[in-house]
Design a protein around this motif. Structure first.
Motif, PDB file in Angstrom:
ATOM      1  N   GLN A 178      -3.903  -4.703  -0.707  1.00  0.00           N
ATOM      2  CA  GLN A 178      -2.966  -3.656  -1.108  1.00  0.00           C
ATOM      3  C   GLN A 178      -2.250  -2.992  -0.255  1.00  0.00           C
ATOM      4  O   GLN A 178      -0.830  -2.250  -0.743  1.00  0.00           O
ATOM      5  CB  GLN A 178      -3.823  -3.361  -2.071  1.00  0.00           C
ATOM      6  CG  GLN A 178      -3.815  -3.822  -3.656  1.00  0.00           C
ATOM      7  CD  GLN A 178      -5.208  -3.212  -4.908  1.00  0.00           C
ATOM      8  OE1 GLN A 178      -5.574  -1.991  -3.960  1.00  0.00           O
ATOM      9  NE2 GLN A 178      -5.328  -3.020  -6.044  1.00  0.00           N
ATOM     10  N   TYR A 179      -2.706  -2.135   0.589  1.00  0.00           N
ATOM     11  CA  TYR A 179      -2.078  -0.999   1.558  1.00  0.00           C
ATOM     12  C   TYR A 179      -1.577  -1.460   2.146  1.00  0.00           C
ATOM     13  O   TYR A 179      -0.303  -1.580   2.374  1.00  0.00           O
ATOM     14  CB  TYR A 179      -3.229  -0.476   2.138  1.00  0.00           C
ATOM     15  CG  TYR A 179      -3.323   0.813   2.851  1.00  0.00           C
ATOM     16  CD1 TYR A 179      -3.472   2.154   2.027  1.00  0.00           C
ATOM     17  CD2 TYR A 179      -2.175   0.552   4.030  1.00  0.00           C
ATOM     18  CE1 TYR A 179      -3.310   3.293   2.692  1.00  0.00           C
ATOM     19  CE2 TYR A 179      -2.234   1.603   4.873  1.00  0.00           C
ATOM     20  CZ  TYR A 179      -2.854   3.461   3.887  1.00  0.00           C
ATOM     21  OH  TYR A 179      -1.979   4.513   4.498  1.00  0.00           O
ATOM     22  N   LEU A 231       2.447  -2.068   0.142  1.00  0.00           N
ATOM     23  CA  LEU A 231       2.685  -1.151  -0.333  1.00  0.00           C
ATOM     24  C   LEU A 231       3.418  -0.360   0.519  1.00  0.00           C
ATOM     25  O   LEU A 231       4.580  -0.454   1.179  1.00  0.00           O
ATOM     26  CB  LEU A 231       1.426   0.024  -1.064  1.00  0.00           C
ATOM     27  CG  LEU A 231       1.411   0.547  -2.455  1.00  0.00           C
ATOM     28  CD1 LEU A 231       0.012   1.118  -2.096  1.00  0.00           C
ATOM     29  CD2 LEU A 231       2.181   0.704  -3.001  1.00  0.00           C
ATOM     30  N   PHE A 232       2.801  -0.420   1.757  1.00  0.00           N
ATOM     31  CA  PHE A 232       3.230  -0.123   3.196  1.00  0.00           C
ATOM     32  C   PHE A 232       4.671  -0.460   3.424  1.00  0.00           C
ATOM     33  O   PHE A 232       5.547   0.013   3.617  1.00  0.00           O
ATOM     34  CB  PHE A 232       2.742  -0.285   3.723  1.00  0.00           C
ATOM     35  CG  PHE A 232       2.833   0.852   5.986  1.00  0.00           C
ATOM     36  CD1 PHE A 232       2.525   2.614   5.508  1.00  0.00           C
ATOM     37  CD2 PHE A 232       3.523   0.840   6.647  1.00  0.00           C
ATOM     38  CE1 PHE A 232       2.680   2.608   6.838  1.00  0.00           C
ATOM     39  CE2 PHE A 232       3.908   0.920   7.582  1.00  0.00           C
ATOM     40  CZ  PHE A 232       3.513   1.893   7.712  1.00  0.00           C
ATOM     41  N   LYS A 233       4.826  -2.570   3.459  1.00  0.00           N
ATOM     42  CA  LYS A 233       5.289  -2.782   3.555  1.00  0.00           C
ATOM     43  C   LYS A 233       6.970  -2.594   3.051  1.00  0.00           C
ATOM     44  O   LYS A 233       7.759  -2.655   3.363  1.00  0.00           O
ATOM     45  CB  LYS A 233       5.268  -4.284   3.759  1.00  0.00           C
ATOM     46  CG  LYS A 233       3.898  -4.492   5.296  1.00  0.00           C
ATOM     47  CD  LYS A 233       3.624  -6.002   5.369  1.00  0.00           C
ATOM     48  CE  LYS A 233       2.672  -5.949   6.935  1.00  0.00           C
ATOM     49  NZ  LYS A 233       2.614  -7.083   7.395  1.00  0.00           N
ATOM     50  N   THR A 234       6.395  -2.598   1.469  1.00  0.00           N
ATOM     51  CA  THR A 234       7.357  -2.090   0.439  1.00  0.00           C
ATOM     52  C   THR A 234       8.050  -1.190   0.724  1.00  0.00           C
ATOM     53  O   THR A 234       9.672  -1.227   0.622  1.00  0.00           O
ATOM     54  CB  THR A 234       6.647  -2.975  -0.658  1.00  0.00           C
ATOM     55  OG1 THR A 234       6.348  -4.073  -0.689  1.00  0.00           O
ATOM     56  CG2 THR A 234       7.566  -3.088  -1.983  1.00  0.00           C
ATOM     57  N   VAL A 235       7.017  -0.071   0.991  1.00  0.00           N
ATOM     58  CA  VAL A 235       8.100   1.716   0.800  1.00  0.00           C
ATOM     59  C   VAL A 235       8.816   1.177   1.636  1.00  0.00           C
ATOM     60  O   VAL A 235       9.744   1.922   1.773  1.00  0.00           O
ATOM     61  CB  VAL A 235       7.170   2.202   0.234  1.00  0.00           C
ATOM     62  CG1 VAL A 235       7.242   3.710   0.153  1.00  0.00           C
ATOM     63  CG2 VAL A 235       6.034   1.288  -0.820  1.00  0.00           C
ATOM     64  N   ILE A 236       8.027   0.964   3.288  1.00  0.00           N
ATOM     65  CA  ILE A 236       8.570   1.759   4.336  1.00  0.00           C
ATOM     66  C   ILE A 236       9.885   0.514   4.891  1.00  0.00           C
ATOM     67  O   ILE A 236      11.026   1.269   5.425  1.00  0.00           O
ATOM     68  CB  ILE A 236       8.071   1.558   5.369  1.00  0.00           C
ATOM     69  CG1 ILE A 236       6.563   2.397   5.587  1.00  0.00           C
ATOM     70  CG2 ILE A 236       8.374   1.884   6.881  1.00  0.00           C
ATOM     71  CD1 ILE A 236       7.110   3.916   4.879  1.00  0.00           C
ATOM     72  N   THR A 237       9.894  -0.755   4.228  1.00  0.00           N
ATOM     73  CA  THR A 237      11.262  -1.450   4.237  1.00  0.00           C
ATOM     74  C   THR A 237      11.999  -1.124   3.841  1.00  0.00           C
ATOM     75  O   THR A 237      13.370  -0.707   4.262  1.00  0.00           O
ATOM     76  CB  THR A 237      11.368  -2.773   3.731  1.00  0.00           C
ATOM     77  OG1 THR A 237       9.942  -3.537   4.102  1.00  0.00           O
ATOM     78  CG2 THR A 237      12.233  -3.818   4.096  1.00  0.00           C
ATOM     79  N   ALA A 238      12.184  -0.433   2.147  1.00  0.00           N
ATOM     80  CA  ALA A 238      13.408   0.338   1.471  1.00  0.00           C
ATOM     81  C   ALA A 238      13.561   1.356   1.853  1.00  0.00           C
ATOM     82  O   ALA A 238      14.575   1.713   2.101  1.00  0.00           O
ATOM     83  CB  ALA A 238      12.122   0.506   0.105  1.00  0.00           C
ATOM     84  N   ASN A 297     -10.951   1.537   1.354  1.00  0.00           N
ATOM     85  CA  ASN A 297     -11.621   0.290   2.276  1.00  0.00           C
ATOM     86  C   ASN A 297     -10.453  -0.186   3.215  1.00  0.00           C
ATOM     87  O   ASN A 297     -10.808  -2.095   3.391  1.00  0.00           O
ATOM     88  CB  ASN A 297     -11.893  -0.714   0.833  1.00  0.00           C
ATOM     89  CG  ASN A 297     -13.183  -0.523  -0.429  1.00  0.00           C
ATOM     90  OD1 ASN A 297     -13.658   0.573  -0.005  1.00  0.00           O
ATOM     91  ND2 ASN A 297     -13.061  -1.194  -1.172  1.00  0.00           N
ATOM     92  N   LEU A 298     -10.072  -0.194   3.433  1.00  0.00           N
ATOM     93  CA  LEU A 298      -9.581  -0.289   4.784  1.00  0.00           C
ATOM     94  C   LEU A 298     -10.216  -0.899   6.279  1.00  0.00           C
ATOM     95  O   LEU A 298     -11.273  -0.048   6.311  1.00  0.00           O
ATOM     96  CB  LEU A 298      -8.259   0.828   5.651  1.00  0.00           C
ATOM     97  CG  LEU A 298      -7.422   1.036   4.073  1.00  0.00           C
ATOM     98  CD1 LEU A 298      -6.099   1.494   4.939  1.00  0.00           C
ATOM     99  CD2 LEU A 298      -7.026  -0.014   3.896  1.00  0.00           C
ATOM    100  N   ARG A 299      -9.739  -2.351   6.453  1.00  0.00           N
ATOM    101  CA  ARG A 299     -10.404  -2.381   7.773  1.00  0.00           C
ATOM    102  C   ARG A 299      -9.070  -2.211   9.203  1.00  0.00           C
ATOM    103  O   ARG A 299      -8.721  -1.826   9.263  1.00  0.00           O
ATOM    104  CB  ARG A 299     -10.841  -3.872   8.153  1.00  0.00           C
ATOM    105  CG  ARG A 299     -11.989  -4.410   6.783  1.00  0.00           C
ATOM    106  CD  ARG A 299     -11.943  -6.139   7.136  1.00  0.00           C
ATOM    107  NE  ARG A 299     -12.623  -6.371   7.979  1.00  0.00           N
ATOM    108  CZ  ARG A 299     -12.355  -7.258   8.528  1.00  0.00           C
ATOM    109  NH1 ARG A 299     -12.327  -8.057   7.775  1.00  0.00           N
ATOM    110  NH2 ARG A 299     -12.699  -6.945   9.282  1.00  0.00           N
ATOM    111  N   ALA A 350      -2.084  -3.142  10.571  1.00  0.00           N
ATOM    112  CA  ALA A 350      -0.928  -4.084  10.587  1.00  0.00           C
ATOM    113  C   ALA A 350      -0.146  -2.830  10.516  1.00  0.00           C
ATOM    114  O   ALA A 350       1.383  -3.505  10.739  1.00  0.00           O
ATOM    115  CB  ALA A 350      -1.552  -4.614   9.399  1.00  0.00           C
ATOM    116  N   CYS A 351       0.098  -1.457   9.485  1.00  0.00           N
ATOM    117  CA  CYS A 351       1.144  -0.586   9.756  1.00  0.00           C
ATOM    118  C   CYS A 351       1.804   0.077  10.533  1.00  0.00           C
ATOM    119  O   CYS A 351       3.149  -0.142  10.702  1.00  0.00           O
ATOM    120  CB  CYS A 351       0.502   0.198   8.783  1.00  0.00           C
ATOM    121  SG  CYS A 351      -0.296   0.437   7.405  1.00  0.00           S
TER     122      CYS A 351
END
Ligand code: ZLM
Ligand code: ZN
Length: 392
Positions: free
Chosen positions: A246-247, A250-257, A285-287, A293-294
């Motif tokens: 999920q993270y 969200l991260f890729k979607t928001v930062i791309t925009a 619960n991030l690994r 990846a961010c």
């Protein structure tokens, strides 16, 4: 070592000050500067220093800190003594500057600690400005809560604001990204009235229950017609237990925009490791892979970038994440062995000998995920609407 080589075509620099790591906030205080030593030792055990320019940074000067912080506040920080020493006769100022409580204690060498942290971030920024580095790493920085005249949440000097002020001398637009579990309020507030910095913070949001309580979806800066900075603060409020999948989405979607609308010329990224599973203060619960990846995604945008540290209260996981993210910066993440090297100092401190512990290895019981897919889509939609006010 492990075939780790200098990246071709770009330069990564690593900025640290080992003296900073010797400071203590107090016996059981969650902030442990020693985690930086553990990080550096893991980076070294993997042979990564060969692939970077390594700098031991000087302390920032009073004048450099004064570029953001007020003189009254700095004068008090210079003179403040820890409680177990005399000269602590200034309760009014301690209250005014939020110093001496349990979050922001006065400890021995506090001013040196602050000026070293700021020194690492300022040096990183200067290497980016001069073009000598393409990615500059300052794990000793990232203290995003400090205000102009106030300490807050373990942060006394806002090294990020100071570094961004340097970047603004050269670069027209800076994108600040913050993946600490806490809202990046100090950086957001410092640039509320300019459109030359856009801030994006991903954090746990639960007013009255989780520090600092700001950073709701609608908190986008003072919306006045005369404020060029209006709409330039983006907040991604999250609930407990968010997963890598999920993270990352969200991260890729928001930062791309954001990247498409804002067209930044450089990135300043705070990589607080308290968003990892099993953090003493965190809730997610991030690994290590999801957090990393961010960083990989930001690197793929091909802009000059500073990576700052920040929170992170389970030192073995802080070291894992920042060592992995260092390998991403130098492009060695596809080669880095998963097993922590035999000769790594404090190897037993990692408990599990892998760079990538499972959720079960990181915590007794993974947290219940309280982020619905519907809510995440609403967040993205809100941000896309906000971005219509931003174009360059
Ligand atoms: N009490 N000791 C994140 C900054 C988070 C404010 C509630 C203090 C603690 C915490 C301090 C040893 C970043 C608040 C908390 C207890 C008022 C916060 C000292 C444990 C201890 O054991 C502790 C006696 C201490 C502080 C827990 N403080 C947990 N959460 C937050 C600040 C900083 O990661 O974003 C960037 C570096 N403070 O919730 C209180 C309201 C003080
Ligand atoms: Zn934090």
């Amino acid at each position: 070592e492990f075939g780790i080589q200098r990246p071709k075509g770009y330069t990564v620099s690593y900025h640290a000050q080992p003296e900073m790591e010797k400071h203590h906030f107090g016996q059981t205080h969650p902030m442990k500067p020693w985690r930086l030593t553990l990080t550096k030792s893991l980076v070294t055990a993997y042979g990564m220093p060969f692939a970077m320019d390594n700098y031991i940074t000087r302390e920032a000067t009073y004048e450099e800190l004064n570029a953001f912080h007020s003189s009254d506040y700095l004068d008090y920080l210079v003179s403040a003594a820890p409680e177990d020493q005399p000269a602590d006769d200034n309760p009014d100022k301690e209250v005014r500057f939020n110093l001496g409580g349990s979050d922001c204690p006065l400890f021995h060498g506090l001013y040196n600690y602050c000026s070293m942290s700021a020194g690492t971030s300022l040096d990183a920024a200067r290497k980016i400005c001069s073009g000598q580095s393409d990615i500059a790493i300052a794990w000793g920085g990232g203290l995003h809560h400090a205000k102009k005249s106030e300490a807050s949440g373990f942060c006394y000097i806002n090294d990020i604001v100071l570094a961004i002020l340097q970047l603004l001398r050269i670069y027209p637009r800076i994108l600040y990204i913050d993946i600490d579990v806490h809202h990046g309020d100090g950086v957001e507030e410092a640039f509320f009235s300019t459109d030359r910095v856009m801030t994006v913070s991903f954090h746990k949001y639960q007013p009255d229950y989780f520090f600092p309580g700001t950073g709701g979806l609608d908190d986008n800066g003072p919306k006045s017609e005369h404020n060029p900075g209006a709409h330039h603060s983006i907040n991604v409020p999250l609930n407990d237990g968010i997963t890598d999948e999920q993270y990352e989405w969200l991260f890729k979607t928001v930062i791309t925009a954001v990247n498409e609308h804002y067209r930044p010329s450089a990135i300043a990224m705070q990589c607080g490791a308290d968003s990892l599973a099993g953090d003493r203060l965190g809730r997610f619960n991030l690994r290590v892979q999801g957090h990393g990846a961010c960083v990989r995604f930001c690197k793929s945008l091909g802009l000059p970038m500073i990576l700052f540290g920040g929170g992170g209260y389970t030192p073995r996981n802080v070291a894992r994440a920042w060592a992995y993210e260092t390998s991403i910066a130098i492009g060695a993440d596809d080669r880095i062995p998963e097993t922590i090297p035999e000769h790594a100092p404090w190897r037993e401190h990692f408990i599990h000998d892998t760079l990538f512990p499972t959720l079960e290895q990181s915590m007794n019981e993974p947290r219940h995920n309280r982020n619905s897919e519907k809510r995440l889509r609403e967040i993205v939609q809100h941000i896309n609407e906000q971005l219509r006010f931003v174009s360059h």
